[in-house]
Design a protein around this motif. Structure first.
Motif, PDB file in Angstrom:
ATOM      1  N   ARG A  35       4.480 -10.169   1.889  1.00  0.00           N
ATOM      2  CA  ARG A  35       3.037 -10.319   2.096  1.00  0.00           C
ATOM      3  C   ARG A  35       2.288  -9.082   1.620  1.00  0.00           C
ATOM      4  O   ARG A  35       1.221  -9.184   1.020  1.00  0.00           O
ATOM      5  CB  ARG A  35       2.725 -10.603   3.567  1.00  0.00           C
ATOM      6  CG  ARG A  35       3.243 -11.973   4.006  1.00  0.00           C
ATOM      7  CD  ARG A  35       2.931 -12.265   5.437  1.00  0.00           C
ATOM      8  NE  ARG A  35       1.495 -12.476   5.575  1.00  0.00           N
ATOM      9  CZ  ARG A  35       0.826 -12.301   6.714  1.00  0.00           C
ATOM     10  NH1 ARG A  35       1.463 -11.928   7.796  1.00  0.00           N
ATOM     11  NH2 ARG A  35      -0.469 -12.514   6.765  1.00  0.00           N
ATOM     12  N   GLU A  36       2.843  -7.901   1.886  1.00  0.00           N
ATOM     13  CA  GLU A  36       2.184  -6.663   1.462  1.00  0.00           C
ATOM     14  C   GLU A  36       2.116  -6.572  -0.057  1.00  0.00           C
ATOM     15  O   GLU A  36       1.076  -6.223  -0.618  1.00  0.00           O
ATOM     16  CB  GLU A  36       2.911  -5.427   2.007  1.00  0.00           C
ATOM     17  CG  GLU A  36       2.785  -5.241   3.496  1.00  0.00           C
ATOM     18  CD  GLU A  36       3.895  -5.921   4.298  1.00  0.00           C
ATOM     19  OE1 GLU A  36       4.522  -6.880   3.766  1.00  0.00           O
ATOM     20  OE2 GLU A  36       4.120  -5.522   5.443  1.00  0.00           O
ATOM     21  N   ILE A  37       3.213  -6.907  -0.723  1.00  0.00           N
ATOM     22  CA  ILE A  37       3.248  -6.841  -2.186  1.00  0.00           C
ATOM     23  C   ILE A  37       2.227  -7.810  -2.775  1.00  0.00           C
ATOM     24  O   ILE A  37       1.474  -7.463  -3.688  1.00  0.00           O
ATOM     25  CB  ILE A  37       4.673  -7.121  -2.716  1.00  0.00           C
ATOM     26  CG1 ILE A  37       5.602  -5.958  -2.329  1.00  0.00           C
ATOM     27  CG2 ILE A  37       4.667  -7.345  -4.232  1.00  0.00           C
ATOM     28  CD1 ILE A  37       7.080  -6.252  -2.521  1.00  0.00           C
ATOM     29  N   ARG A  38       2.183  -9.014  -2.242  1.00  0.00           N
ATOM     30  CA  ARG A  38       1.224 -10.004  -2.748  1.00  0.00           C
ATOM     31  C   ARG A  38      -0.213  -9.559  -2.483  1.00  0.00           C
ATOM     32  O   ARG A  38      -1.083  -9.710  -3.350  1.00  0.00           O
ATOM     33  CB  ARG A  38       1.501 -11.370  -2.140  1.00  0.00           C
ATOM     34  CG  ARG A  38       2.830 -11.936  -2.642  1.00  0.00           C
ATOM     35  CD  ARG A  38       3.009 -13.396  -2.354  1.00  0.00           C
ATOM     36  NE  ARG A  38       2.755 -13.797  -0.985  1.00  0.00           N
ATOM     37  CZ  ARG A  38       3.696 -14.189  -0.133  1.00  0.00           C
ATOM     38  NH1 ARG A  38       4.957 -14.205  -0.496  1.00  0.00           N
ATOM     39  NH2 ARG A  38       3.376 -14.558   1.075  1.00  0.00           N
ATOM     40  N   PHE A  39      -0.479  -9.015  -1.307  1.00  0.00           N
ATOM     41  CA  PHE A  39      -1.823  -8.524  -0.987  1.00  0.00           C
ATOM     42  C   PHE A  39      -2.235  -7.410  -1.946  1.00  0.00           C
ATOM     43  O   PHE A  39      -3.357  -7.385  -2.451  1.00  0.00           O
ATOM     44  CB  PHE A  39      -1.876  -8.017   0.464  1.00  0.00           C
ATOM     45  CG  PHE A  39      -3.193  -7.393   0.827  1.00  0.00           C
ATOM     46  CD1 PHE A  39      -4.254  -8.180   1.265  1.00  0.00           C
ATOM     47  CD2 PHE A  39      -3.387  -6.023   0.719  1.00  0.00           C
ATOM     48  CE1 PHE A  39      -5.478  -7.604   1.593  1.00  0.00           C
ATOM     49  CE2 PHE A  39      -4.609  -5.443   1.036  1.00  0.00           C
ATOM     50  CZ  PHE A  39      -5.652  -6.234   1.485  1.00  0.00           C
ATOM     51  N   VAL A  40      -1.328  -6.484  -2.184  1.00  0.00           N
ATOM     52  CA  VAL A  40      -1.608  -5.337  -3.056  1.00  0.00           C
ATOM     53  C   VAL A  40      -1.984  -5.822  -4.462  1.00  0.00           C
ATOM     54  O   VAL A  40      -3.003  -5.406  -5.018  1.00  0.00           O
ATOM     55  CB  VAL A  40      -0.395  -4.382  -3.095  1.00  0.00           C
ATOM     56  CG1 VAL A  40      -0.473  -3.436  -4.272  1.00  0.00           C
ATOM     57  CG2 VAL A  40      -0.282  -3.608  -1.785  1.00  0.00           C
ATOM     58  N   VAL A  41      -1.182  -6.700  -5.033  1.00  0.00           N
ATOM     59  CA  VAL A  41      -1.466  -7.197  -6.382  1.00  0.00           C
ATOM     60  C   VAL A  41      -2.783  -7.964  -6.391  1.00  0.00           C
ATOM     61  O   VAL A  41      -3.607  -7.798  -7.296  1.00  0.00           O
ATOM     62  CB  VAL A  41      -0.300  -8.050  -6.921  1.00  0.00           C
ATOM     63  CG1 VAL A  41      -0.663  -8.687  -8.253  1.00  0.00           C
ATOM     64  CG2 VAL A  41       0.956  -7.196  -7.045  1.00  0.00           C
ATOM     65  N   HIS A  42      -3.004  -8.785  -5.383  1.00  0.00           N
ATOM     66  CA  HIS A  42      -4.251  -9.548  -5.257  1.00  0.00           C
ATOM     67  C   HIS A  42      -5.461  -8.606  -5.277  1.00  0.00           C
ATOM     68  O   HIS A  42      -6.403  -8.807  -6.047  1.00  0.00           O
ATOM     69  CB  HIS A  42      -4.200 -10.357  -3.949  1.00  0.00           C
ATOM     70  CG  HIS A  42      -5.409 -11.175  -3.681  1.00  0.00           C
ATOM     71  ND1 HIS A  42      -5.552 -12.459  -4.157  1.00  0.00           N
ATOM     72  CD2 HIS A  42      -6.542 -10.890  -2.989  1.00  0.00           C
ATOM     73  CE1 HIS A  42      -6.728 -12.928  -3.756  1.00  0.00           C
ATOM     74  NE2 HIS A  42      -7.335 -12.008  -3.045  1.00  0.00           N
ATOM     75  N   VAL A  93     -12.086   7.038  -2.967  1.00  0.00           N
ATOM     76  CA  VAL A  93     -11.898   5.583  -2.919  1.00  0.00           C
ATOM     77  C   VAL A  93     -10.688   5.184  -2.092  1.00  0.00           C
ATOM     78  O   VAL A  93     -10.563   4.026  -1.712  1.00  0.00           O
ATOM     79  CB  VAL A  93     -11.804   4.946  -4.326  1.00  0.00           C
ATOM     80  CG1 VAL A  93     -13.081   5.154  -5.104  1.00  0.00           C
ATOM     81  CG2 VAL A  93     -10.586   5.417  -5.081  1.00  0.00           C
ATOM     82  N   LEU A  94      -9.812   6.132  -1.798  1.00  0.00           N
ATOM     83  CA  LEU A  94      -8.627   5.827  -0.993  1.00  0.00           C
ATOM     84  C   LEU A  94      -8.870   6.054   0.492  1.00  0.00           C
ATOM     85  O   LEU A  94      -7.973   5.885   1.298  1.00  0.00           O
ATOM     86  CB  LEU A  94      -7.439   6.670  -1.474  1.00  0.00           C
ATOM     87  CG  LEU A  94      -6.975   6.365  -2.891  1.00  0.00           C
ATOM     88  CD1 LEU A  94      -5.885   7.332  -3.306  1.00  0.00           C
ATOM     89  CD2 LEU A  94      -6.500   4.928  -3.015  1.00  0.00           C
ATOM     90  N   GLN A  95     -10.083   6.443   0.850  1.00  0.00           N
ATOM     91  CA  GLN A  95     -10.414   6.672   2.252  1.00  0.00           C
ATOM     92  C   GLN A  95     -11.376   5.602   2.724  1.00  0.00           C
ATOM     93  O   GLN A  95     -12.064   4.969   1.940  1.00  0.00           O
ATOM     94  CB  GLN A  95     -11.016   8.061   2.426  1.00  0.00           C
ATOM     95  CG  GLN A  95      -9.999   9.150   2.141  1.00  0.00           C
ATOM     96  CD  GLN A  95     -10.635  10.509   1.958  1.00  0.00           C
ATOM     97  OE1 GLN A  95     -11.708  10.758   2.458  1.00  0.00           O
ATOM     98  NE2 GLN A  95      -9.970  11.362   1.221  1.00  0.00           N
ATOM     99  N   GLY A 109     -10.387  -2.369  -0.052  1.00  0.00           N
ATOM    100  CA  GLY A 109      -9.122  -2.794  -0.650  1.00  0.00           C
ATOM    101  C   GLY A 109      -8.169  -1.674  -0.975  1.00  0.00           C
ATOM    102  O   GLY A 109      -6.999  -1.718  -0.597  1.00  0.00           O
ATOM    103  N   LEU A 110      -8.648  -0.634  -1.668  1.00  0.00           N
ATOM    104  CA  LEU A 110      -7.748   0.451  -2.056  1.00  0.00           C
ATOM    105  C   LEU A 110      -7.258   1.240  -0.847  1.00  0.00           C
ATOM    106  O   LEU A 110      -6.139   1.737  -0.855  1.00  0.00           O
ATOM    107  CB  LEU A 110      -8.420   1.379  -3.072  1.00  0.00           C
ATOM    108  CG  LEU A 110      -8.602   0.788  -4.466  1.00  0.00           C
ATOM    109  CD1 LEU A 110      -9.387   1.745  -5.350  1.00  0.00           C
ATOM    110  CD2 LEU A 110      -7.268   0.437  -5.101  1.00  0.00           C
ATOM    111  N   MET A 116      -0.176   0.461   2.421  1.00  0.00           N
ATOM    112  CA  MET A 116       0.912  -0.512   2.347  1.00  0.00           C
ATOM    113  C   MET A 116       1.988  -0.103   1.350  1.00  0.00           C
ATOM    114  O   MET A 116       3.023  -0.756   1.256  1.00  0.00           O
ATOM    115  CB  MET A 116       0.371  -1.884   1.942  1.00  0.00           C
ATOM    116  CG  MET A 116      -0.487  -2.517   2.987  1.00  0.00           C
ATOM    117  SD  MET A 116      -1.061  -4.114   2.370  1.00  0.00           S
ATOM    118  CE  MET A 116      -1.820  -4.757   3.847  1.00  0.00           C
ATOM    119  N   VAL A 117       1.718   0.944   0.580  1.00  0.00           N
ATOM    120  CA  VAL A 117       2.662   1.352  -0.467  1.00  0.00           C
ATOM    121  C   VAL A 117       3.097   2.794  -0.234  1.00  0.00           C
ATOM    122  O   VAL A 117       2.520   3.504   0.580  1.00  0.00           O
ATOM    123  CB  VAL A 117       2.037   1.192  -1.884  1.00  0.00           C
ATOM    124  CG1 VAL A 117       1.658  -0.261  -2.134  1.00  0.00           C
ATOM    125  CG2 VAL A 117       0.856   2.112  -2.082  1.00  0.00           C
TER     126      VAL A 117
END
Length: 140
Positions: A35-42, A93-95, A109-110, A116-117
């Motif tokens: 689920r995490e991998i799919r969310f990340v790519v999405h 953007v990562l915060q 999102g980011l 998650m990564v």
């Protein structure tokens, strides 16, 4: 080892397509963190599409999604043909600040992807090409 590259159009059908591809991929290879991998790519694909829409709404340029999967990790990069994020904004953007929450759909999102990564990075490939990459240890 499994490697594949997809060139997708910057449109909503491509979001559905990449979601399906990643669901099939994570299931066929029985990856942990499906689920995490799919969310990340999405999220990365949506960000790329939105960035390209701001530049050229009807662009024929493609978004490249690279997936590299080994026994130890999965690495994914998404390259769009928009201006990308300025280097001085990469940390910002990562915060995510709950005090600035406006309940809009976008902008988080980011932050979620980062959490998650194992690693996320950005690269300005050229004036018009921007790469977002992630890696996640999977220890199969």
């Amino acid at each position: 080892m499994m490697v594949f590259i997809l060139n997708i159009n910057p449109d909503s059908q491509s979001i559905a397509y990449i979601d399906q591809v990643m669901e099939n991929f994570t299931n066929v290879y029985n990856l942990p963190f499906k689920r995490e991998i799919r969310f990340v790519v999405h999220e990365l694909v949506i960000n790329a599409i939105e960035a390209m829409e701001k530049i050229e709404p009807y662009s024929k340029k493609a978004i490249q999604v690279h997936v590299y999967h080994s026994n130890e990790e999965i690495k994914i990069t998404v390259i769009d043909e928009a201006k990308g994020i300025a280097e001085y904004d990469w940390d910002k953007v990562l915060q995510f600040d709950l005090n600035e929450l406006d309940y809009s759909d976008r902008g988080r999102g980011l932050f979620f992807v980062k959490n998650m990564v194992d690693h996320i990075w950005f690269e300005n490939i050229s004036e018009t090409k921007f790469l977002v990459g992630i890696s996640k240890k999977i220890h199969i």
